[in-house]
Scaffold this motif. Structure first.
Motif, short mmCIF file in Angstrom:
data_model
loop_
_atom_site.label_atom_id
_atom_site.label_comp_id
_atom_site.label_asym_id
_atom_site.label_seq_id
_atom_site.Cartn_x
_atom_site.Cartn_y
_atom_site.Cartn_z
N THR A 133 19.11 30.64 22.15
CA THR A 133 17.67 30.60 21.89
C THR A 133 17.22 29.28 21.25
OG1 THR A 133 17.97 31.70 19.77
CG2 THR A 133 17.49 33.09 21.66
N HIS A 134 18.09 28.65 20.46
CA HIS A 134 17.71 27.38 19.84
C HIS A 134 17.52 26.30 20.89
CE1 HIS A 134 18.08 28.82 15.79
NE2 HIS A 134 19.33 29.21 15.99
N LYS A 135 18.40 26.29 21.90
CA LYS A 135 18.25 25.29 22.96
C LYS A 135 16.99 25.54 23.78
CE LYS A 135 20.65 22.82 26.52
NZ LYS A 135 21.89 22.56 27.21
N LYS A 136 16.67 26.81 24.02
CA LYS A 136 15.45 27.14 24.75
C LYS A 136 14.21 26.68 23.97
CE LYS A 136 17.27 31.13 27.21
NZ LYS A 136 17.24 32.59 27.36
N LYS A 137 14.23 26.92 22.67
CA LYS A 137 13.10 26.48 21.84
C LYS A 137 12.99 24.96 21.88
CE LYS A 137 13.08 30.27 18.52
NZ LYS A 137 13.32 30.64 17.11
N TRP A 138 14.13 24.26 21.81
CA TRP A 138 14.11 22.80 21.86
C TRP A 138 13.54 22.31 23.18
CZ3 TRP A 138 17.67 19.75 24.91
CH2 TRP A 138 17.49 18.37 24.74
N LEU A 139 13.99 22.91 24.28
CA LEU A 139 13.50 22.50 25.60
C LEU A 139 12.01 22.77 25.77
CD1 LEU A 139 16.46 23.64 27.87
CD2 LEU A 139 15.74 21.29 27.38
N LEU A 154 9.72 22.99 22.98
CA LEU A 154 8.91 22.29 21.98
C LEU A 154 8.93 20.76 22.11
CD1 LEU A 154 9.81 24.39 18.81
CD2 LEU A 154 7.67 24.42 20.09
N ALA A 155 10.06 20.19 22.49
CA ALA A 155 10.16 18.72 22.52
C ALA A 155 9.13 18.08 23.45
CB ALA A 155 11.57 18.30 22.89
N PRO A 156 8.99 18.53 24.69
CA PRO A 156 7.97 17.89 25.55
C PRO A 156 6.54 18.08 25.04
CG PRO A 156 9.48 19.22 26.87
CD PRO A 156 9.78 19.51 25.44
N ILE A 157 6.26 19.25 24.50
CA ILE A 157 4.91 19.49 23.97
C ILE A 157 4.63 18.53 22.82
CG2 ILE A 157 3.45 21.16 22.75
CD1 ILE A 157 4.87 23.34 24.40
N CYS A 211 4.73 17.27 14.01
CA CYS A 211 5.26 18.52 13.44
C CYS A 211 6.02 19.32 14.49
CB CYS A 211 4.15 19.36 12.85
SG CYS A 211 3.42 18.66 11.37
N ILE A 212 5.45 19.44 15.68
CA ILE A 212 6.11 20.19 16.74
C ILE A 212 7.40 19.50 17.17
CG2 ILE A 212 5.88 20.97 19.14
CD1 ILE A 212 2.91 21.51 18.47
N PHE A 213 7.37 18.18 17.30
CA PHE A 213 8.57 17.46 17.69
C PHE A 213 9.64 17.56 16.60
CE2 PHE A 213 11.19 13.65 18.42
CZ PHE A 213 11.61 13.95 19.71
N ALA A 253 11.28 20.75 17.00
CA ALA A 253 12.19 20.68 18.15
C ALA A 253 13.52 20.03 17.76
CB ALA A 253 11.54 19.90 19.29
N ILE A 254 13.46 19.01 16.94
CA ILE A 254 14.70 18.36 16.48
C ILE A 254 15.54 19.33 15.66
CG2 ILE A 254 15.63 16.56 14.98
CD1 ILE A 254 13.27 14.81 15.92
N ILE A 255 14.90 20.10 14.80
CA ILE A 255 15.61 21.10 14.01
C ILE A 255 16.28 22.12 14.93
CG2 ILE A 255 15.28 23.04 12.40
CD1 ILE A 255 13.08 21.28 11.06
N GLU A 256 15.57 22.56 15.95
CA GLU A 256 16.15 23.52 16.90
C GLU A 256 17.32 22.91 17.66
OE1 GLU A 256 15.50 26.71 17.06
OE2 GLU A 256 13.90 26.57 15.58
#
Length: 69
Positions: free
Chosen positions: A3-9, A11-14, A55-57, A60-63
């Protein structure tokens, strides 16, 4: 895929899009100011969009780091 990788994928582009949009809006607000227009609220919105993107990026880094464990 965890789930962390899914969240990263997700959140990062957004986050990156919002950072770019905020910077573009800030530059445009500067142009409006230079031409004597009403720039204050547009510039304020630009800063809100830019900081939201950061903030969102950051989230994403944390995830991404959590997904490496």
């Amino acid at each position: 895929m965890n789930t962390h990788k899914k969240k990263w994928l997700f959140l990062a582009p957004i986050g990156l899009v919002l950072v770019g949009a905020g910077l573009s809006m800030a530059i445009d607000a500067g142009s409006v100011k230079a031409n004597g227009g009403n720039w204050f609220w547009y510039g304020t919105a630009a800063l809100i969009v830019f900081n939201s993107g950061l903030c969102i990026f950051g989230t994403a880094i944390i995830e991404k780091v959590k997904s490496l464990k």
